[in-house]
Each structure stands twice: as structure tokens, then as C-alpha cells.
Design a protein around this motif. Sequence first.
Motif, short mmCIF file in Angstrom:
data_model
loop_
_atom_site.label_atom_id
_atom_site.label_comp_id
_atom_site.label_asym_id
_atom_site.label_seq_id
_atom_site.Cartn_x
_atom_site.Cartn_y
_atom_site.Cartn_z
N UNK A 145 9.13 68.84 25.88
CA UNK A 145 9.66 69.41 24.63
C UNK A 145 10.92 68.66 24.19
N UNK A 146 11.80 68.36 25.14
CA UNK A 146 13.02 67.61 24.82
C UNK A 146 12.67 66.23 24.29
N UNK A 147 11.66 65.59 24.90
CA UNK A 147 11.24 64.27 24.43
C UNK A 147 10.65 64.36 23.03
N UNK A 148 9.86 65.40 22.79
CA UNK A 148 9.27 65.58 21.45
C UNK A 148 10.38 65.84 20.42
N UNK A 200 13.49 64.88 20.67
CA UNK A 200 14.23 63.63 20.51
C UNK A 200 13.47 62.69 19.58
N UNK A 201 12.16 62.54 19.80
CA UNK A 201 11.36 61.66 18.95
C UNK A 201 11.35 62.16 17.51
N UNK A 202 11.21 63.48 17.34
CA UNK A 202 11.21 64.06 15.99
C UNK A 202 12.57 63.82 15.32
N UNK A 203 13.63 63.98 16.09
CA UNK A 203 14.97 63.76 15.55
C UNK A 203 15.16 62.30 15.16
N UNK A 204 14.69 61.39 16.00
CA UNK A 204 14.78 59.97 15.67
C UNK A 204 13.97 59.66 14.42
#
Length: 179
Positions: free
Chosen positions: A102-105, A107-111
Motif C-alpha cells: 500500500x505504501x509503495x502504491x 508512493x507511486x501514485x504520489x509520484x
Amino acid sequence: MIPLSLLSTLPTLVASHGTFGLNLDIFETNIINLAIVIAGLVWFLRGFLGGILERRRERILGELKEAEERLSVATASLAVAQNSLGEARARAEKIRADGKSRAEAIRLESEKRTVEEMARLKQDSQSDLDSEVSRVSKLLQREAAEMAIAKALASLPGRLDASTQAQLIDQSIQSMGNA
């Protein structure tokens, strides 16, 4: 310690009483009485001590049985607790893995949103720049045209004489008529 005077009289004492030996007279030695007393003691004490020992043995066996039951209950509880611990560890690991994904998702969404926002800002700034360039260009064209008209108007009265003015007016009328 034995006094010396007694030691010197010892052989005479032994000699006066006789020699050491075994008395086998049953009535004189009370062997029958002793046998009856010992047999009675054995018979009575066997029941009394046997009962005490039997009760103690039963109590010890009962306590051992209770200890074994508590051990089996504790073992079963330990197995349940270890199973629960294993399940809790598995759930914790799943939660940790889900949290990481979830944190990776996020982070990717934020990027992705940051890149999109930067592209939008760049596009907006380029659009603003193009708009400003167009506005300044139109302003410069207008000013240049106004200056050219003013210059032409200023130089026109000295260059045009009456015949050239008439000729220019005639050409303008003709071009309007043709249009």
C-alpha cells in the motif's frame, strides 16, 4: 574411660558370676512373652501403619494424577497458544506486506500526481508565456503600425501634390468598385 581399679577387679567379677554363654531356657529368658509382644505389635502396627502408608500412597497417587491432568491441560493450552501465536505472526506478516504494498502504491501514485502536476504547471507556464509573447507581439505590431502611419502621415503632405492626390483617390475608388 574405665578406672584402673575396676580393670583390676574385672577378672574376679567374671569368674564369680560364671562364664559368658547362651541361656536356652525358654521360661527363664521370656522368649515366649517377647514373641507374643512382637507378633502383636507386628499384627496391630501392620494394620495401623499399613493404613497410614496406604492413605499416603493414595494421596500421592491422586496428587500425581492431578499433576498429570494439569500437565495435559497446560500442554493443550500451550499448543493452542503456540497455534494462536503462529496465526498472529502470519496475520502480522500479511499486514506488514499489505502495508508495504500500500505504501509503495501510495508512493507511486504520489509520484505520478507530482509528475502530472509538474507537466500541467509547465504547460500552463508555456501557455502563459505564449499568451504573453502573442500579446507583446501584437502590441509591438500595433505600435509599429501606429508609428509607420504617423511617419507616413507626417511625410505625406510634403510628398503629395494635388495631381498625385487625385490619382490616388481615383485608384482607391476603382479598387473599391472592383471589389
